[in-house]
Design an enzyme around this catalytic site. Structure first.
Site, PDB file in Angstrom:
ATOM      1  N   ASP A 222      -8.322 -14.051  15.487  1.00 19.19           N
ATOM      2  CA  ASP A 222      -7.602 -14.167  14.220  1.00 19.19           C
ATOM      3  C   ASP A 222      -8.654 -14.145  13.116  1.00 19.19           C
ATOM      4  OD1 ASP A 222      -6.275 -14.999  11.919  1.00 19.19           O
ATOM      5  OD2 ASP A 222      -4.987 -16.397  12.990  1.00 19.19           O
TER       6      ASP A 222
ATOM      7  N   ASN B  38      -8.920  -3.806   7.790  1.00 16.46           N
ATOM      8  CA  ASN B  38      -7.548  -3.310   7.838  1.00 16.46           C
ATOM      9  C   ASN B  38      -6.509  -4.407   8.076  1.00 16.46           C
ATOM     10  OD1 ASN B  38      -5.395  -1.146   8.364  1.00 16.46           O
ATOM     11  ND2 ASN B  38      -5.441  -2.235  10.320  1.00 16.46           N
TER      12      ASN B  38
ATOM     13  N   TYR C  24       1.131 -10.263  -1.935  1.00 14.77           N
ATOM     14  CA  TYR C  24       0.502  -9.211  -1.140  1.00 14.77           C
ATOM     15  C   TYR C  24      -0.130  -8.166  -2.050  1.00 14.77           C
ATOM     16  CZ  TYR C  24       0.106  -5.254   2.111  1.00 14.77           C
ATOM     17  OH  TYR C  24      -0.355  -4.188   2.852  1.00 14.77           O
ATOM     18  N   GLY C  25       0.634  -7.715  -3.048  1.00 12.86           N
ATOM     19  CA  GLY C  25       0.117  -6.710  -3.969  1.00 12.86           C
ATOM     20  C   GLY C  25      -1.088  -7.210  -4.743  1.00 12.86           C
ATOM     21  N   ALA C  26      -1.056  -8.489  -5.163  1.00 11.50           N
ATOM     22  CA  ALA C  26      -2.183  -9.054  -5.901  1.00 11.50           C
ATOM     23  C   ALA C  26      -3.438  -9.095  -5.036  1.00 11.50           C
ATOM     24  CB  ALA C  26      -1.826 -10.451  -6.393  1.00 11.50           C
ATOM     25  N   ALA C  27      -3.275  -9.451  -3.765  1.00 13.48           N
ATOM     26  CA  ALA C  27      -4.421  -9.492  -2.856  1.00 13.48           C
ATOM     27  C   ALA C  27      -4.997  -8.092  -2.649  1.00 13.48           C
ATOM     28  CB  ALA C  27      -4.018 -10.103  -1.526  1.00 13.48           C
ATOM     29  N   LYS C  28      -4.121  -7.097  -2.513  1.00 11.06           N
ATOM     30  CA  LYS C  28      -4.600  -5.728  -2.314  1.00 11.06           C
ATOM     31  C   LYS C  28      -5.259  -5.183  -3.584  1.00 11.06           C
ATOM     32  CE  LYS C  28      -3.509  -5.029   1.978  1.00 11.06           C
ATOM     33  NZ  LYS C  28      -4.564  -4.803   2.982  1.00 11.06           N
TER      34      LYS C  28
END
Length: 262
Positions: free
Chosen positions: A70, A97, A163-167
């Site tokens: 993990d 990834n 999720y979008g903020a992290a990406k």
């Protein structure tokens, strides 16, 4: 954390094959990427949480080794790097990834879910890349960060903002690390996939009506008229690590059929 070393050598001359590390390599884009590198004669360590999916990735590809881990575990970065050096002998390419997604609006977001997404999508790549710096520098290596076309530009992403903020943050790190690490001979690039049909592997069933309807809706909005395939994303990832691509540094390539332009 378990290392599995099924298979035999790929037949490439000693020292000729590159050492590749792919996190989240048990399914989807990660699986396709590991196989694409192995097909060109590279030796690959795929990292993931589930032994059965990793074994499926490696099946029929003797150049692939597997590590059950993990990426959010405190000792994961050092263990992944140590394992890669042990079974591959070198690290030429690191593909960050592994990802965690969870659709929920801000009002329904609790601390546990927020930490899960931010740790997997942003902190884990930071810590793993840091741990791999010396081996990468020895090989003038390449880091490939896998972002998301949905997080590019000025677009919003209701119910999936974390999720979008992290990406988006990972894309920023791609640009920043490219400048920071260039003196050490390390390139950093990114690939931002669009919606990709991963129904051929574990996860959403190809026969799940809701998933098929989702893909159909995205395809209708996409200028290219369809969604992506894991193998298409893998092709771009591999190409960006080739010697011919060494002048590309800090760039993030959107592979989404043009959807992020609409």
């Amino acid at each position: 954390m378990t290392t599995r070393t099924e298979g035999t050598d790929s037949g490439v001359r000693p020292g000729a094959a590159r050492g590749i590390v792919v996190t989240g390599g048990g399914t989807g884009i990660g699986r396709a990427t590991a196989r694409a590198f192995a097909a060109r004669g590279d030796r690959v360590l795929v990292v993931g949480r589930t032994a059965t999916t990793l074994d499926a990735t490696a099946e029929g590809h003797p150049g692939i080794r597997t590590l059950v881990a993990d990426v959010t575990e405190p000792d994961a970065p050092d263990r992944i790097v140590e394992t890669a050096l042990g079974v591959l002998g070198r690290i030429d390419v690191l593909v960050n990834n592994a990802a965690a997604m969870g659709y929920r609006p801000l009002a329904a977001l609790d601390r546990t879910e927020a930490e899960r997404q931010l740790h997997t999508n942003l902190l884990a790549p930071v810590l793993l890349t840091r741990a791999a710096l010396d081996p990468l520098a020895e090989r003038s290596g390449t880091v490939v960060n896998i972002g998301s076309a949905g997080a590019l530009g000025l677009r919003s992403w209701p119910d999936n903002g974390l999720y979008g903020a992290a990406k988006a943050g990972l894309d920023f790190l791609t640009r920043t690390w490219a400048v920071e690490l260039a003196p050490r001979g390390i390139r950093v690039v990114g690939v931002a996939p669009g919606v990709t049909d991963v129904s051929a592997g574990p996860g959403p069933d190809a026969d799940d009506p809701a998933y098929r309807d989702f893909l159909k809706g995205i395809a209708a909005r996409t200028p290219s008229g369809r969604v992506g395939r894991p193998e298409e994303m893998a092709w771009w990832i591999v190409q960006l690590t080739r010697p011919e691509a060494e002048y590309a540094n800090g760039t993030v390539v959107a592979v989404d059929g043009g959807l992020s332009l609409t």
